[in-house]
Scaffold this motif. Sequence first.
Motif, PDB file in Angstrom:
ATOM      1  N   UNK A 205      -8.671   5.230  24.988  1.00  0.00           N
ATOM      2  CA  UNK A 205      -7.324   4.655  24.880  1.00  0.00           C
ATOM      3  C   UNK A 205      -6.836   4.619  23.425  1.00  0.00           C
ATOM      4  N   UNK A 206      -7.762   4.769  22.480  1.00  0.00           N
ATOM      5  CA  UNK A 206      -7.340   4.806  21.064  1.00  0.00           C
ATOM      6  C   UNK A 206      -7.376   6.222  20.496  1.00  0.00           C
ATOM      7  N   UNK A 207      -7.365   7.197  21.398  1.00  0.00           N
ATOM      8  CA  UNK A 207      -7.282   8.610  21.024  1.00  0.00           C
ATOM      9  C   UNK A 207      -8.502   9.101  20.241  1.00  0.00           C
ATOM     10  N   UNK A 208      -9.656   8.413  20.491  1.00  0.00           N
ATOM     11  CA  UNK A 208     -10.923   8.840  19.877  1.00  0.00           C
ATOM     12  C   UNK A 208     -11.746   9.561  20.936  1.00  0.00           C
ATOM     13  N   UNK A 239      -1.835  13.653  15.365  1.00  0.00           N
ATOM     14  CA  UNK A 239      -0.938  12.924  16.265  1.00  0.00           C
ATOM     15  C   UNK A 239      -0.836  11.449  15.912  1.00  0.00           C
ATOM     16  N   UNK A 240      -1.990  10.795  15.761  1.00  0.00           N
ATOM     17  CA  UNK A 240      -1.971   9.323  15.636  1.00  0.00           C
ATOM     18  C   UNK A 240      -2.846   8.779  14.509  1.00  0.00           C
ATOM     19  N   UNK A 241      -3.531   9.651  13.782  1.00  0.00           N
ATOM     20  CA  UNK A 241      -4.434   9.169  12.728  1.00  0.00           C
ATOM     21  C   UNK A 241      -5.733   8.604  13.273  1.00  0.00           C
ATOM     22  N   UNK A 242      -6.079   8.954  14.517  1.00  0.00           N
ATOM     23  CA  UNK A 242      -7.294   8.390  15.122  1.00  0.00           C
ATOM     24  C   UNK A 242      -8.546   8.932  14.442  1.00  0.00           C
ATOM     25  N   UNK A 243      -9.523   8.043  14.290  1.00  0.00           N
ATOM     26  CA  UNK A 243     -10.798   8.430  13.680  1.00  0.00           C
ATOM     27  C   UNK A 243     -11.871   8.332  14.762  1.00  0.00           C
ATOM     28  N   UNK A 244     -12.554   9.444  15.016  1.00  0.00           N
ATOM     29  CA  UNK A 244     -13.629   9.445  16.019  1.00  0.00           C
ATOM     30  C   UNK A 244     -14.808   8.597  15.535  1.00  0.00           C
ATOM     31  N   UNK A 245     -15.718   8.322  16.469  1.00  0.00           N
ATOM     32  CA  UNK A 245     -16.950   7.592  16.132  1.00  0.00           C
ATOM     33  C   UNK A 245     -17.879   8.579  15.413  1.00  0.00           C
ATOM     34  N   UNK A 246     -17.711   8.655  14.105  1.00  0.00           N
ATOM     35  CA  UNK A 246     -18.417   9.687  13.337  1.00  0.00           C
ATOM     36  C   UNK A 246     -19.938   9.506  13.386  1.00  0.00           C
ATOM     37  N   UNK A 247     -20.487   8.264  13.242  1.00  0.00           N
ATOM     38  CA  UNK A 247     -21.949   8.136  13.313  1.00  0.00           C
ATOM     39  C   UNK A 247     -22.503   8.597  14.662  1.00  0.00           C
ATOM     40  N   UNK A 248     -21.792   8.290  15.747  1.00  0.00           N
ATOM     41  CA  UNK A 248     -22.279   8.700  17.070  1.00  0.00           C
ATOM     42  C   UNK A 248     -22.270  10.228  17.190  1.00  0.00           C
ATOM     43  N   UNK A 249     -21.220  10.857  16.676  1.00  0.00           N
ATOM     44  CA  UNK A 249     -21.148  12.321  16.740  1.00  0.00           C
ATOM     45  C   UNK A 249     -22.260  12.946  15.900  1.00  0.00           C
ATOM     46  N   UNK A 250     -22.539  12.319  14.745  1.00  0.00           N
ATOM     47  CA  UNK A 250     -23.608  12.847  13.872  1.00  0.00           C
ATOM     48  C   UNK A 250     -24.948  12.778  14.586  1.00  0.00           C
ATOM     49  N   UNK A 260     -22.208  19.577  12.291  1.00  0.00           N
ATOM     50  CA  UNK A 260     -21.189  18.538  12.475  1.00  0.00           C
ATOM     51  C   UNK A 260     -20.149  18.660  11.364  1.00  0.00           C
ATOM     52  N   UNK A 261     -18.937  19.023  11.771  1.00  0.00           N
ATOM     53  CA  UNK A 261     -17.848  19.151  10.794  1.00  0.00           C
ATOM     54  C   UNK A 261     -16.855  18.009  11.003  1.00  0.00           C
ATOM     55  N   UNK A 262     -16.441  17.367   9.923  1.00  0.00           N
ATOM     56  CA  UNK A 262     -15.411  16.327  10.018  1.00  0.00           C
ATOM     57  C   UNK A 262     -14.098  16.888   9.488  1.00  0.00           C
ATOM     58  N   UNK A 263     -13.076  16.896  10.335  1.00  0.00           N
ATOM     59  CA  UNK A 263     -11.750  17.306   9.864  1.00  0.00           C
ATOM     60  C   UNK A 263     -11.049  16.063   9.326  1.00  0.00           C
ATOM     61  N   UNK A 264     -11.139  15.913   8.005  1.00  0.00           N
ATOM     62  CA  UNK A 264     -10.499  14.782   7.323  1.00  0.00           C
ATOM     63  C   UNK A 264      -9.331  15.295   6.491  1.00  0.00           C
ATOM     64  N   UNK A 265      -8.705  16.382   6.966  1.00  0.00           N
ATOM     65  CA  UNK A 265      -7.596  16.971   6.201  1.00  0.00           C
ATOM     66  C   UNK A 265      -6.540  15.915   5.913  1.00  0.00           C
ATOM     67  N   UNK A 266      -6.190  15.150   6.946  1.00  0.00           N
ATOM     68  CA  UNK A 266      -5.208  14.075   6.751  1.00  0.00           C
ATOM     69  C   UNK A 266      -5.873  12.782   6.259  1.00  0.00           C
ATOM     70  N   UNK A 267      -6.965  12.371   6.917  1.00  0.00           N
ATOM     71  CA  UNK A 267      -7.503  11.030   6.652  1.00  0.00           C
ATOM     72  C   UNK A 267      -8.345  10.900   5.407  1.00  0.00           C
ATOM     73  N   UNK A 394      -1.709   2.290  17.994  1.00  0.00           N
ATOM     74  CA  UNK A 394      -1.819   1.378  16.843  1.00  0.00           C
ATOM     75  C   UNK A 394      -2.275   2.197  15.640  1.00  0.00           C
ATOM     76  N   UNK A 395      -1.764   1.898  14.469  1.00  0.00           N
ATOM     77  CA  UNK A 395      -2.199   2.703  13.321  1.00  0.00           C
ATOM     78  C   UNK A 395      -3.669   2.448  12.976  1.00  0.00           C
ATOM     79  N   UNK A 396      -4.432   3.541  12.875  1.00  0.00           N
ATOM     80  CA  UNK A 396      -5.791   3.421  12.324  1.00  0.00           C
ATOM     81  C   UNK A 396      -5.750   3.744  10.838  1.00  0.00           C
ATOM     82  N   UNK A 397      -4.736   4.544  10.442  1.00  0.00           N
ATOM     83  CA  UNK A 397      -4.516   4.836   9.016  1.00  0.00           C
ATOM     84  C   UNK A 397      -3.016   4.649   8.747  1.00  0.00           C
ATOM     85  N   UNK A 398      -2.276   5.748   8.472  1.00  0.00           N
ATOM     86  CA  UNK A 398      -0.866   5.546   8.103  1.00  0.00           C
ATOM     87  C   UNK A 398       0.104   6.210   9.087  1.00  0.00           C
TER      88      UNK A 398
END
Length: 475
Positions: A205-208, A239-250, A260-267, A394-398
């Motif tokens: 529901x939080x786009x993660x 779309x929404x600035x959502x941040x996935x559960x990075x430790x779980x993905x790792x 494991x690649x993190x796309x943090x182009x925006x964040x 809801x904003x997770x970032x900006x």
Amino acid sequence: MENPDLTLELTADEMRRLVAQVMEHLVAHIESLPRQPAVALEGGAEAARRFVEPLPEQGQPYSTLLPLLFEQAIPTSFNTAGPGYLAYIPGGGLFHTAVADLITDAVNRYMGLWVAAPALAQIEATVIRWFCDLVGYPASARGLLTTGGSLANFSAVVTARRDRLPENFLVGTMYVSDQTHHSIQKAALLAGFPPANVRAIPVDSQFRVQVDALEQRMIADRQAGFRPFLIVGNAGTTNTGAVDDLPALATIAQREGAWFHADAAYGGCFLFTAQGRTAMRGIELADSITLDPHKGLFLSYGTGSLLVKDGAALKRAHQVTAAYLPSVEDDPEVVDFANMSPELSREFRGLRVWLPFKMHGAPPFRRNLEEKLALTRWATAELRTISGIEIVAEPQLSIVAFRLTRPGLGPEALNRLNQELLQRINARKRVYLSSTFLNGNFVIRICILSFRTHLDRVQMCLEDIRAVVEALSPA
Ligand SMILES: Cc1ncc(COP(=O)(O)O)c(C=O)c1O
């Protein structure tokens, strides 16, 4: 033999006069940004047609060319440099970028191989080291400045493929969320994978990304004979600035032997802030990270970056030699950028980042990013006070995503209502917002990231939304 027709070199005086005249236009342009419309697309097609022309055999004075650009070409556009640009992913465009490019292009040093300009190559390597420190990468990390996030994601996918798959790699499958930026899909295609090898996992529901669903899909794929080789985690979706559960993905990536690649182009640049560090906890566990200075470090378009924790893997994936090139350095302190990227000839990109940081230090960047996060919280709180507005993300970032709802209207009618809302907000030209679809619904996004956007402009944005919502309300 003196032949003036061969002369392309400007004299010292001509150089000074040309730059001085360009500066007159630029200063007027930049100083008027707050008063310029946030978007001005009327007449764009006619303006474009004026520039359809054959190769000129005769020159004309730049005093006629500059007004053509500044009066006819530049204004008909999204005003991506202005404070009202809250669409897609803004950045603004620090003037320092332009000055850096002037120096870079005028000295025109070659930045493919270290030996060609060691101190300048070191400046880019130092900038990359700053970013590696920001994300928490060890000394073994290497990286490079790219022209943007798409190229960084492309090199990340190629590096993962070469590191984790055999030469015959079509058994490889990669995992993204249905919110992942389409540059990853494109990177997969360019790296040789059919679209079906990219598994888009649904989000919560939080786009993660739904971590369990991702893990189950990987296990099922492995059992079916595929080789899951890459997980892409989002550190701020478009779309929404959502941040996935990075430790779980790792953890899953490590268990499955996947990159494991993190796309943090925006964040990624929000790692300068405490809120960003909390949101992107675990990003240092990624094997590679895309981070775009032309977004969150406010540079003009043309600067992304790729950071790879095991720098040797980046090099192994891209290095090809040729007899006509100087021999490649084995010294780990020496960085040959051509051996880490698809490019051979490349400009001195590092100056774009180095110059503003050296001139101002990091604090103004940090404070600007903190301000953007606070402005987004403020805008969200204000949106909540407008009758009928629903905060969809809801904003997770900006970024905040919202829509207008109205009892009794079906999904199609609501989509049309929100398209109308967006069109009328943008028609006021004080801000420019963009849209997306979330769960099949048309939603409006506010993305606050330009260093030129401050409270006064976000207030205007809310005034315009409020006024249009009221005008659209049934009597
Ligand atoms: C999350 C994300 N990844 C990748 C990209 C692609 O970056 P670029 O447009 O610099 O190629 C974007 C662009 O907005 C993005 O938001």
